[in-house]
Motif scaffolding. Sequence first.
Motif, PDB file in Angstrom:
ATOM      1  N   PHE A  50      -6.416  27.989 -74.994  1.00 47.03           N
ATOM      2  CA  PHE A  50      -6.002  27.549 -76.317  1.00 47.03           C
ATOM      3  C   PHE A  50      -6.364  26.082 -76.557  1.00 47.03           C
ATOM      4  N   SER A  51      -6.527  25.306 -75.494  1.00 49.19           N
ATOM      5  CA  SER A  51      -6.906  23.896 -75.647  1.00 49.19           C
ATOM      6  C   SER A  51      -8.411  23.721 -75.756  1.00 49.19           C
ATOM      7  N   GLY A  52      -9.166  24.825 -75.677  1.00 52.52           N
ATOM      8  CA  GLY A  52     -10.609  24.760 -75.844  1.00 52.52           C
ATOM      9  C   GLY A  52     -11.401  24.641 -74.557  1.00 52.52           C
ATOM     10  N   ILE A  53     -10.744  24.700 -73.421  1.00 55.43           N
ATOM     11  CA  ILE A  53     -11.431  24.611 -72.133  1.00 55.43           C
ATOM     12  C   ILE A  53     -12.092  25.950 -71.823  1.00 55.43           C
ATOM     13  N   HIS A  54     -13.368  25.896 -71.452  1.00 56.29           N
ATOM     14  CA  HIS A  54     -14.109  27.093 -71.057  1.00 56.29           C
ATOM     15  C   HIS A  54     -14.247  27.087 -69.546  1.00 56.29           C
ATOM     16  N   GLY A  55     -14.196  28.257 -68.939  1.00 55.76           N
ATOM     17  CA  GLY A  55     -14.350  28.340 -67.495  1.00 55.76           C
ATOM     18  C   GLY A  55     -14.479  29.774 -67.032  1.00 55.76           C
ATOM     19  N   THR A  56     -14.564  29.905 -65.713  1.00 53.79           N
ATOM     20  CA  THR A  56     -14.678  31.214 -65.076  1.00 53.79           C
ATOM     21  C   THR A  56     -13.467  31.432 -64.179  1.00 53.79           C
ATOM     22  N   ILE A  57     -12.866  32.602 -64.285  1.00 51.74           N
ATOM     23  CA  ILE A  57     -11.680  32.901 -63.494  1.00 51.74           C
ATOM     24  C   ILE A  57     -12.073  33.038 -62.025  1.00 51.74           C
ATOM     25  N   VAL A  58     -11.336  32.309 -61.153  1.00 52.40           N
ATOM     26  CA  VAL A  58     -11.559  32.382 -59.711  1.00 52.40           C
ATOM     27  C   VAL A  58     -10.566  33.364 -59.099  1.00 52.40           C
ATOM     28  N   SER A  59      -9.290  33.241 -59.491  1.00 50.97           N
ATOM     29  CA  SER A  59      -8.271  34.160 -58.989  1.00 50.97           C
ATOM     30  C   SER A  59      -7.166  34.306 -60.026  1.00 50.97           C
ATOM     31  N   VAL A  60      -6.441  35.415 -59.908  1.00 46.83           N
ATOM     32  CA  VAL A  60      -5.380  35.744 -60.857  1.00 46.83           C
ATOM     33  C   VAL A  60      -4.095  35.982 -60.081  1.00 46.83           C
ATOM     34  N   ALA A  61      -3.018  35.312 -60.487  1.00 49.82           N
ATOM     35  CA  ALA A  61      -1.690  35.542 -59.905  1.00 49.82           C
ATOM     36  C   ALA A  61      -0.796  36.126 -61.002  1.00 49.82           C
ATOM     37  N   ASP A  62       0.491  36.279 -60.704  1.00 48.88           N
ATOM     38  CA  ASP A  62       1.407  36.873 -61.678  1.00 48.88           C
ATOM     39  C   ASP A  62       1.467  36.080 -62.981  1.00 48.88           C
ATOM     40  N   ASP A  63       1.697  34.771 -62.880  1.00 48.06           N
ATOM     41  CA  ASP A  63       1.872  33.945 -64.075  1.00 48.06           C
ATOM     42  C   ASP A  63       0.772  32.918 -64.280  1.00 48.06           C
ATOM     43  N   THR A  64      -0.149  32.791 -63.333  1.00 48.61           N
ATOM     44  CA  THR A  64      -1.186  31.766 -63.423  1.00 48.61           C
ATOM     45  C   THR A  64      -2.559  32.345 -63.110  1.00 48.61           C
ATOM     46  N   VAL A  65      -3.579  31.592 -63.487  1.00 42.33           N
ATOM     47  CA  VAL A  65      -4.950  31.898 -63.110  1.00 42.33           C
ATOM     48  C   VAL A  65      -5.601  30.610 -62.639  1.00 42.33           C
ATOM     49  N   GLU A  66      -6.483  30.720 -61.667  1.00 41.01           N
ATOM     50  CA  GLU A  66      -7.277  29.577 -61.257  1.00 41.01           C
ATOM     51  C   GLU A  66      -8.619  29.713 -61.951  1.00 41.01           C
ATOM     52  N   VAL A  67      -9.030  28.630 -62.615  1.00 40.30           N
ATOM     53  CA  VAL A  67     -10.229  28.659 -63.436  1.00 40.30           C
ATOM     54  C   VAL A  67     -11.170  27.553 -62.991  1.00 40.30           C
ATOM     55  N   GLU A  68     -12.426  27.920 -62.733  1.00 40.35           N
ATOM     56  CA  GLU A  68     -13.438  26.924 -62.400  1.00 40.35           C
ATOM     57  C   GLU A  68     -14.050  26.437 -63.706  1.00 40.35           C
ATOM     58  N   ILE A  69     -13.850  25.142 -64.014  1.00 43.89           N
ATOM     59  CA  ILE A  69     -14.332  24.594 -65.273  1.00 43.89           C
ATOM     60  C   ILE A  69     -15.639  23.821 -65.101  1.00 43.89           C
TER      61      ILE A  69
END
Length: 92
Positions: A50-69
């Motif tokens: 929503f803040s406009g950051i683009h990236g690729t998902i590295v891993s997915v957890a229950d409430d969070t995602v790690e994103v390589e920007i």
Amino acid sequence: MLLGILAMIIFIPVFWALVIRPQQKEQARREAEHKAVVDTLEPGERLESFSGIHGTIVSVADDTVEVEIADGVVVTMARLAISTKIEEREDR
């Protein structure tokens, strides 16, 4: 006086039916679409927050995602901060 009260009694439900209710339905539809996007996140997918950051998902957890920007730069985001998945265009 009585005519004014009667007009308000008629006007309020009509206003709700014509203005408020359609907005509520549209908001519920948008929330359901967003939930569907957030529930189906998988590593390797491109996204926009929503803040406009683009990236690729590295891993997915229950409430969070790690994103390589950027190369080697991984941030942790709340799943609900994800706006949309970015579909790769074929014209590249």
